[in-house]
Design an enzyme around this catalytic site. Sequence first.
Site, PDB file in Angstrom:
ATOM      1  N   GLU A   1       0.785  -1.054  -0.679  1.00 23.29           N
ATOM      2  CA  GLU A   1      -0.064   0.118  -0.378  1.00 23.29           C
ATOM      3  C   GLU A   1       0.769   0.818   0.206  1.00 23.29           C
ATOM      4  O   GLU A   1       0.675   2.329  -1.093  1.00 23.29           O
ATOM      5  CB  GLU A   1      -0.874   0.113   1.034  1.00 23.29           C
ATOM      6  CG  GLU A   1      -2.143  -1.262   1.051  1.00 23.29           C
ATOM      7  CD  GLU A   1      -2.758  -0.565  -0.060  1.00 23.29           C
ATOM      8  OE1 GLU A   1      -3.494  -0.362  -0.354  1.00 23.29           O
ATOM      9  OE2 GLU A   1      -2.946  -2.261  -0.504  1.00 23.29           O
TER      10      GLU A   1
ATOM     11  N   ASP B   1       3.934  -4.405  -5.768  1.00 26.33           N
ATOM     12  CA  ASP B   1       4.467  -5.239  -5.354  1.00 26.33           C
ATOM     13  C   ASP B   1       5.798  -4.729  -5.397  1.00 26.33           C
ATOM     14  O   ASP B   1       6.293  -5.669  -4.055  1.00 26.33           O
ATOM     15  CB  ASP B   1       3.843  -6.213  -6.210  1.00 26.33           C
ATOM     16  CG  ASP B   1       2.110  -6.924  -6.026  1.00 26.33           C
ATOM     17  OD1 ASP B   1       1.641  -6.103  -5.348  1.00 26.33           O
ATOM     18  OD2 ASP B   1       1.793  -7.461  -6.749  1.00 26.33           O
TER      19      ASP B   1
END
Length: 388
Positions: free
Chosen positions: A252, A333
């Site tokens: 996030e 990611d």
Amino acid sequence: MAYVRTHRDAVPDAFKDTISLEAHRKAADYTIDKARLANVDRIVGLVILLLFTVGGGIDVVNRFWAGFELSPLVTGIAVILSTMLLINLFELPISLYQTFVIEERYGFNRNTPKQFITDLLLQTGLSLAIGGPLLALILWIMQSVGNYWWLLAWSIVMGFSILMSWAFPTFIAPLFNKFTPLEDETLKKRIETLLDRCGFQSKGIFVMDGSRRSGHGNAYFTGIGDSKRIVFFDTLINSLNHDELEAVLAHELGHFRRKHVLKMLVASALITLTGFALLGWLSGQDWFYSGLGVSSQSNALALLLFMLIAPVFATFLQPIIAYFQRRHEFEADDFAAYYTRPIYLINALVKLYRDNASTLTPDPLYSAFHYSHPPASIRIANLSAKSS
């Protein structure tokens, strides 16, 4: 649906050691049931759209309010708000079926009829209290500013969007959910260390009572400026260990550090500006009204018609937007894999796919058009490559 059904009885090789066949079948059935309901929702939406436009529904609503002989501004506000309320009312059965049939069938629903009605009334009240004045201001600008009213209206809408991004975590979200500071001191210390390494400032780390309505888990950061806060669903806290939670948070934070929020805001601003400019031109075209079943012309009717039909044409933007969203997910990611071990995010994602009954075998064409996240197998493969 056919693709998911075809692959229902075989777990992909990459997940054979972590996802059971029973869980895989559940995810496939859940995906198919949601797709069926989505098809019904599209048909219902199409019927409603045709009834209110070429079917003359908006014309009926407009004549009803015109009979009260109110000012053009008040009449316009009443026409738009009452039409939107009617449309939402017609679509309510779909939402009820989604919550109390499909979500209940797969064990995700924690909502109650009382809570559902309370949320609906609160959402409607907030929409009227916040959206009503904004709508009145836009209609006044359309009426008073001149040919380039759309530029000022766009500026106000974008300013309002930024204001709501700041106000949402502090003032609006707490009306629907309870947010409590993270109490696990060990996890809190790890998160604060991660935040320091990533150069991220936050007003706090909170746990949201997501289990009050749903069994799905998630995490996000919200707000801008001094209102930024990190939020974990309590369902996620209960499902993942500390390593996995740290990896999810790092993902996030990757969205923030890679400026994905800013990029999407700029893209949204450009699309909105184009929309307002187009509305500025369409509002002066007779065929725009008559072709959509409206016998009179006004700023309010132009705005309402545009609000209803714009999503039809915006569909063609969906695969482009989804492409960039998936790129952002890969970048987030990669960020998480740099600041934590990739295996931790892989383990977290596998648990999320399993616990949320997300299909591991989406149709490639459908996912390319609609999905904001890469398919599970591709995403896991990308992370696994960074582990070697």
